[in-house]
Enzyme design. Structure first.
Site, short mmCIF file in Angstrom:
data_model
loop_
_atom_site.label_atom_id
_atom_site.label_comp_id
_atom_site.label_asym_id
_atom_site.label_seq_id
_atom_site.Cartn_x
_atom_site.Cartn_y
_atom_site.Cartn_z
N CYS A 126 -13.46 -76.29 20.04
CA CYS A 126 -14.80 -76.64 20.55
C CYS A 126 -15.00 -78.14 20.32
O CYS A 126 -15.94 -78.56 19.64
CB CYS A 126 -15.89 -75.82 19.90
N ALA A 176 -15.37 -81.08 22.31
CA ALA A 176 -16.13 -82.12 23.02
C ALA A 176 -17.30 -82.63 22.18
O ALA A 176 -17.91 -81.85 21.44
CB ALA A 176 -16.64 -81.57 24.35
N PRO A 177 -17.59 -83.94 22.27
CA PRO A 177 -16.98 -84.96 23.14
C PRO A 177 -15.75 -85.64 22.57
O PRO A 177 -15.31 -86.67 23.07
CB PRO A 177 -18.13 -85.97 23.30
N GLY A 178 -15.19 -85.10 21.49
CA GLY A 178 -13.92 -85.61 20.99
C GLY A 178 -14.01 -86.54 19.80
O GLY A 178 -12.98 -87.07 19.35
N GLY A 179 -15.18 -86.76 19.26
CA GLY A 179 -15.33 -87.69 18.15
C GLY A 179 -14.53 -87.28 16.92
O GLY A 179 -13.89 -88.12 16.27
N LYS A 180 -14.56 -86.00 16.60
CA LYS A 180 -13.84 -85.54 15.41
C LYS A 180 -12.33 -85.57 15.63
O LYS A 180 -11.57 -85.86 14.71
CB LYS A 180 -14.31 -84.13 15.04
N GLU A 202 -11.61 -77.19 24.49
CA GLU A 202 -13.01 -77.19 24.95
C GLU A 202 -13.14 -76.23 26.13
O GLU A 202 -12.33 -76.24 27.05
CB GLU A 202 -13.43 -78.60 25.38
N ASP A 221 -11.28 -70.86 26.28
CA ASP A 221 -12.29 -70.16 25.50
C ASP A 221 -11.73 -69.87 24.11
O ASP A 221 -10.71 -69.18 23.97
CB ASP A 221 -12.66 -68.86 26.21
N CYS A 227 -23.71 -77.65 13.45
CA CYS A 227 -24.83 -78.58 13.28
C CYS A 227 -26.13 -77.78 13.21
O CYS A 227 -27.14 -78.15 13.79
CB CYS A 227 -24.87 -79.64 14.38
#
Length: 438
Positions: A258, A260-264, A282, A308, A380
């Site tokens: 999961c 997106a947006p790819g920061g981690k 994603e 998925d 979050c």
């Protein structure tokens, strides 16, 4: 009042009312409808528009209370949008420095742009009554309305946090700061800090994070030094902990689930450039494209899969992962101060559905982890049923899973780390680190 019918408006307050209508009546997110209308305005008006819309969403319960006090009966059909215009007027009068004259006259004038000129007298009368009766100075009728939250969420937080709830609610109403993560494959924090100083940017360096910088004012991040060169990414301090908590090692095979947006994913690569492989998964194709956009700007590369997480058989190649980051779909209640539309788009019934989805995903993804491997569960959210309770239940049904005892203050009845909005200026976030038996 569907978004496809939006036309260029000469009145910014009319456009604010349109956005509020789309969010509160049509269930659109601010990310969907705000940019489209902002595009019709100058840069300085774009910021004002967002400030007004987000302000109304933060204070909605008291604005609705005032509306019910002053409006004889609800408006219907094409005039429903006028209720949102009136609440915008209340917000200006009660919570901003807009002069009373401008707040009333410009809000009344917006009825023409909304093709609701017949409501001009009503809007004028209600706003003037609001001023005359000094309603902005009256205390909220109860704690739930004062909290700025819907009833269901207020009750859940009160049950979960008890005497600490007032501080939590206060922090949830404050605007969140902008956190940056320095891309250490391109520069370092000292050099980037110098570039910001030379550009007159007001910032601070948190001692709690190794790659972070906090902006003390609002800035267009695309105009900051090094944006086009990939010197930094925008990422809240709580989210920056994910890569550090998963502790990537050289030659690891890692799955960011999961993603997106790819920061981690990018942060994992920056922390450990010698990874064997990184896969960013994603489910949404459009959001998967955003991962690639971030890779391109920051100069990173990794495998991106559209799939998925609850159905790994449709995308998994059969190779087990050394470490898995599962940033599970959640209520996003920890980032309400950053996205206040969340509390009005999310409903009480959603939480049970999300908890079931999280349970399904973690069970399926666990089978992809090597014996001796690490899974970091993250959300979050600040709701226990998505966090501690989720992990307690997983451990109870999974014989080869145990808590990593070196992580935080883990306890059997309260596993993981729950970060609350405002803790060290961070967003609300939850982490639990799990180990798979050999």
């Amino acid at each position: 009042m569907k978004s496809k019918n939006i036309k260029k408006s000469s009145n910014i307050r009319a456009d604010a009312a349109k956005i509020l209508y789309q969010i509160l009546e049509e269930g659109q997110s601010a990310r969907e409808c705000l940019p489209a209308i902002q595009a019709l305005h100058k840069d300085q008006d774009k910021a004002w528009l967002q400030e007004m819309v987000y302000g109304v969403l933060r204070q909605l319960p008291i604005l609705q209370f005032w509306l019910r006090e002053l409006l004889d009966k609800p408006l219907k059909n094409r005039f429903k949008i006028v209720e949102h215009l009136i609440m915008l007027g209340f917000y200006q009068l009660a919570f901003t420095r807009v002069s009373q004259h401008a707040a009333v006259s410009e809000t009344v004038a917006a009825t023409q742009s909304l093709n609701t000129i017949a409501m001009k007298g009503l809007v004028n009368g209600i706003l003037r009554n609001f001023i005359r009766e000094e309603m902005a100075n009256q205390a909220a009728p109860n704690e739930q309305i004062a909290s700025g939250l819907p009833k269901w969420l207020y009750k859940k937080l009160l049950a979960a946090y008890g005497k600490n709830t007032p501080t939590l609610l206060e922090n949830m109403q404050h605007k969140a700061p902008i956190w940056l993560r320095v891309n250490t494959t391109k520069t370092n924090r000292k050099a980037f800090s110098q570039a910001l100083t030379e550009s007159g940017i007001d910032f601070e360096i948190p001692t709690s994070h190794s790659q972070a910088i906090i902006l003390n004012k609002g800035y267009d991040v695309t105009s900051l030094p090094g944006f086009d060169n990939g010197w930094f990414a925008v990422q809240d301090g709580a989210a920056q902990l994910a890569a550090e908590y998963i502790a990537p090692q050289a030659e690891d095979n890692i799955l960011d689930c999961c993603a997106a947006p790819g920061g981690k994913t990018c942060h994992l690569i920056e922390l450990q450039p010698q990874l064997k492989s990184v896969t960013a998964l994603e489910i949404d194709k459009v959001r998967a494209n955003r991962i690639q956009e971030n890779f391109d700007r920051l100069g990173h590369s990794a495998q991106i899969l559209t799939g998925d997480a609850s159905q790994p058989d449709s995308w998994w190649d059969g190779n087990l992962y050394d470490r898995i980051l599962l940033d599970a779909p959640c209520s996003a209640t920890g980032i309400i101060r950053r996205h206040p539309d969340i509390k009005w788009l999310r409903k009480a019934k959603d939480i049970e559905v999300l908890a079931l989805l999280q349970s399904n995903i973690i069970d399926k993804i666990w089978t992809l982890l090597k014996p001796g491997g690490t899974l970091l569960y993250a959300t979050c959210s600040i709701l226990p049923e998505e966090n501690q309770q989720q992990i307690i239940q997983f451990l109870a049904r999974t014989a080869n899973a145990k808590l990593d005892e070196s992580f935080g203050n883990d306890a059997t009845n309260k596993p993981g780390r729950q970060i609350l909005p405002g803790d060290l200026q961070m967003d609300g976030f939850y982490y639990a680190r799990l180990l798979k038996s050999i």
